[in-house]
Scaffold this active site. Structure first.
Site, short mmCIF file in Angstrom:
data_model
loop_
_atom_site.label_atom_id
_atom_site.label_comp_id
_atom_site.label_asym_id
_atom_site.label_seq_id
_atom_site.Cartn_x
_atom_site.Cartn_y
_atom_site.Cartn_z
CG HIS A 117 20.33 1.57 -15.88
ND1 HIS A 117 20.30 2.84 -16.43
CD2 HIS A 117 19.80 1.68 -14.64
CE1 HIS A 117 19.76 3.67 -15.55
NE2 HIS A 117 19.44 3.00 -14.46
CG HIS A 154 15.60 1.22 -12.56
ND1 HIS A 154 15.01 2.46 -12.50
CD2 HIS A 154 16.94 1.46 -12.45
CE1 HIS A 154 15.94 3.40 -12.36
NE2 HIS A 154 17.12 2.80 -12.33
CD GLU A 155 19.51 -1.08 -11.05
OE1 GLU A 155 20.27 -0.68 -11.95
OE2 GLU A 155 19.29 -0.44 -10.02
#
Length: 266
Positions: free
Chosen positions: A62, A58-59
């Site tokens: 980004h 998820h990170e």
């Protein structure tokens, strides 16, 4: 400046992430084969490790999207290594989501990476950077539920099926919560570039409290019940049979008595 300016070492996958991935694979195998003396422990370790993997992805999503949007500083910050210890604050990004997972079976959003937004040009790029994280949870949920919506459950052990269903529930809850248009969460980051300067200035003071606001709402029975109605509706649409994710949750909590209908058989 483009992704080609990133040094090779800044892209190297962290041994920490590889270790977590190895734990996921080994405990997934133990869950599938029933190798562990206490199957619930294997399910606990498998789901927890896989959840941390999803937090890292998820990170990373980004950061990777920001890199291609113009922020080359994400490499020097270690965000491209998938090392969970590099993502903002370990407490917000990893520890709190794990606590919520263990206590309540909820995929709580973690902290986001620090993006130097002044390096990004174009509102669509800003929105995509914010959306990239929860979209990763959506993709993870699709992968976890693939055996269900593909009708490929023949031969899949029951405890592994329940573990996948519970892991899918975590991904769905994380995606929904992250997409809420609440200051401080990714959903607000998606719409923020399209808001007027005046509105953004008015909302800015509330950003640090967005996650706490969501935390508080989850303790309100009416909100929590409605939230999980949506979650289970999505899982049902993806082919996850009723009760599978709940059984996965109870088996995950191996230290408590498991309902008879969910009992793992060797």
């Amino acid at each position: 400046m483009t992704a080609t300016t990133i040094r090779p070492g800044e892209r190297r996958i962290s041994p920490v992430f590889l270790g977590i991935l190895a734990v996921t694979a080994v405990t997934g195998w133990a869950t599938w084969t029933g190798f562990a003396a206490q199957p619930g422990v294997a399910v606990f370790l498998f789901v927890t490790a896989a959840w941390v993997v999803s937090l890292c992805l998820h990170e990373y999503a980004h950061a990777r999207t920001a890199l291609h949007g113009g922020d080359i500083t994400v490499g020097a910050k270690g965000y491209l290594t998938l090392n969970p210890l590099k993502y903002t604050h370990a407490l917000l990004s990893i520890v709190l989501p794990l606590v919520f997972l263990i206590m309540g079976g909820i995929g709580l959003p973690g902290g986001a990476v620090f993006i130097e937004r002044n390096r990004i040009r174009g509102r669509w790029r800003h929105s995509l950077i914010s959306a990239a994280g929860p979209l990763t949870n959506v993709l993870f949920a699709a992968v976890c539920t693939a055996p269900f919506w593909l009708g490929a459950l023949d031969g899949v052990p029951r405890d592994f099926r329940f573990a996948l269903a519970f892991l899918a529930l975590l991904q769905v809850t994380a995606a929904i919560l992250n997409f809420l248009p609440v200051p401080g969460l990714d959903g607000y980051g998606v719409i923020e570039p399209w808001l007027s300067y005046k509105v953004k200035r008015q909302v800015e003071p509330f950003a640090p409290f967005g996650l706490m606001f969501v935390f508080a709402l989850l303790w309100v029975p009416s909100f929590r019940d409605g939230f999980f109605d949506v979650v289970y509706g999505i899982l049902h649409a993806l082919g996850v049979e009723d009760g599978a994710s709940s059984c996965g949750y109870w088996i995950y909590r191996f230290w408590e008595s498991t309902p008879e209908i969910c009992a793992i058989t060797p």
